[in-house]
Scaffold this active site. Structure first.
Site, PDB file in Angstrom:
ATOM      1  N   ALA A 159       0.832  -1.203   0.000  1.00  0.00           N
ATOM      2  CA  ALA A 159       0.000   0.000   0.000  1.00  0.00           C
ATOM      3  C   ALA A 159       0.866   1.252   0.000  1.00  0.00           C
ATOM      4  O   ALA A 159       0.635   2.185  -0.773  1.00  0.00           O
ATOM      5  CB  ALA A 159      -0.934  -0.003   1.204  1.00  0.00           C
ATOM      6  N   TYR A 160       1.872   1.272   0.856  1.00  0.00           N
ATOM      7  CA  TYR A 160       2.783   2.418   0.936  1.00  0.00           C
ATOM      8  C   TYR A 160       3.535   2.588  -0.380  1.00  0.00           C
ATOM      9  O   TYR A 160       3.632   3.698  -0.919  1.00  0.00           O
ATOM     10  CB  TYR A 160       3.760   2.202   2.090  1.00  0.00           C
ATOM     11  CG  TYR A 160       4.759   3.313   2.273  1.00  0.00           C
ATOM     12  CD1 TYR A 160       4.400   4.500   2.909  1.00  0.00           C
ATOM     13  CD2 TYR A 160       6.073   3.178   1.831  1.00  0.00           C
ATOM     14  CE1 TYR A 160       5.319   5.524   3.080  1.00  0.00           C
ATOM     15  CE2 TYR A 160       7.001   4.197   1.996  1.00  0.00           C
ATOM     16  CZ  TYR A 160       6.621   5.364   2.643  1.00  0.00           C
ATOM     17  OH  TYR A 160       7.534   6.374   2.799  1.00  0.00           O
ATOM     18  N   SER A 161       4.044   1.494  -0.921  1.00  0.00           N
ATOM     19  CA  SER A 161       4.794   1.546  -2.179  1.00  0.00           C
ATOM     20  C   SER A 161       3.903   2.034  -3.316  1.00  0.00           C
ATOM     21  O   SER A 161       4.316   2.867  -4.133  1.00  0.00           O
ATOM     22  CB  SER A 161       5.358   0.165  -2.513  1.00  0.00           C
ATOM     23  OG  SER A 161       6.243  -0.295  -1.499  1.00  0.00           O
ATOM     24  N   LYS A 164       3.186   5.826  -2.942  1.00  0.00           N
ATOM     25  CA  LYS A 164       4.329   6.667  -3.298  1.00  0.00           C
ATOM     26  C   LYS A 164       4.619   6.619  -4.801  1.00  0.00           C
ATOM     27  O   LYS A 164       5.050   7.618  -5.384  1.00  0.00           O
ATOM     28  CB  LYS A 164       5.556   6.255  -2.488  1.00  0.00           C
ATOM     29  CG  LYS A 164       5.416   6.500  -0.984  1.00  0.00           C
ATOM     30  CD  LYS A 164       5.148   7.961  -0.668  1.00  0.00           C
ATOM     31  CE  LYS A 164       5.125   8.225   0.835  1.00  0.00           C
ATOM     32  NZ  LYS A 164       4.912   9.661   1.145  1.00  0.00           N
TER      33      LYS A 164
END
Length: 253
Positions: A159-161, A164
């Protein structure tokens, strides 16, 4: 621009919004911009830390409680900043979370949406609310804090990747849209910095990130801030729609 002109990073009289500016990378950026002469407006969800940061910055710093994942909050914060300061010259999209470390197929849906809402939708909302004011004045600088994870993808951090990576693509799109104006839209892609966000990560994930950095250390928030300071200044009159690496040699492109 003259051939032998020396460009200055000074931004006297400029008003800079820093989301998530109450601590960590955001506060380091706020300090950097304040040192360059800008008046800083912090938008954050942590009212106590935000007030403390504003008091430290001085220079008529502004503190506005806002959740960037809520467009109505962003619109209200932009209006309040304009009312108090008159203009917004600089927007630093820094607010973000890392979220759980978990296999993608096991990732909780609510956690996925929470991270995307803050880390990607929040950047879009802030740009949507602020850039029209920059466009009307034919001047602005937008810098978003992306991540090396957006280029490479970190395991157990889908999710973070993904968020970003979205910030990087959004930056490239916006940069092209406003390239004919004096509005620069860029992002930075740092490796991990040891900030409060580490509390959201497992020790295993922290070790994995450190092992991937050829420099053998985490980046210092002040190092990120110095790069952001140039990107947010009038000295950067050419670079736009770009992702600037500060990953200690980790980036492969």
């Amino acid at each position: 621009m003259k051939e032998h002109e020396v460009l200055s990073l000074a931004t006297p009289g400029h008003v800079a919004v820093v989301t998530g500016g109450a601590q960590g990378i955001g506060l380091a950026v706020a300090r950097q911009l304040r040192s360059q002469g800008a008046r800083v407006a912090i938008w954050d969800v942590d009212a106590k830390r935000m007030e403390e940061a504003a008091a430290e910055l001085g220079g008529d710093a502004i503190a506005i409680k806002a959740d960037v994942a809520r467009f109505e909050d962003v619109e209200r914060a932009a209006a309040a900043t304009l009312e108090q300061a008159g203009r917004i010259h600089i927007l630093i999209n820094n607010a973000g979370i890392s979220g759980l470390n978990e296999l993608t197929v096991d990732y909780p849906l609510e956690e996925w949406h929470r991270i995307i809402d803050i880390d990607l939708h929040g950047v879009f909302y802030c740009c949507k609310a602020v850039i029209p004011h920059m466009d009307a004045a034919n001047y602005g600088r937008v810098v978003s804090i992306a991540s090396i994870a957006g280029k490479e993808g970190n395991p157990q951090a889908a999710a973070y990747s993904a968020a970003k990576a979205g910030v990087i693509a959004l930056t490239k799109s916006l940069g092209k849209e406003y390239a004919s104006r004096d509005i620069a839209v860029n992002c930075v892609t740092p490796c991990a910095a040891r900030t409060a966000i580490f509390a959201q990560m497992t020790e295993e994930h922290q070790r994995m990130m450190l092992e991937k950095i050829p420099r053998g250390r985490y980046v210092n928030p002040a190092e990120i801030a110095s790069l952001v300071g140039w990107l947010a200044s009038p000295a950067n009159s050419c670079a736009t729609g770009a992702a600037f690496d500060i990953s200690g040699g980790r980036a492969t492109y």
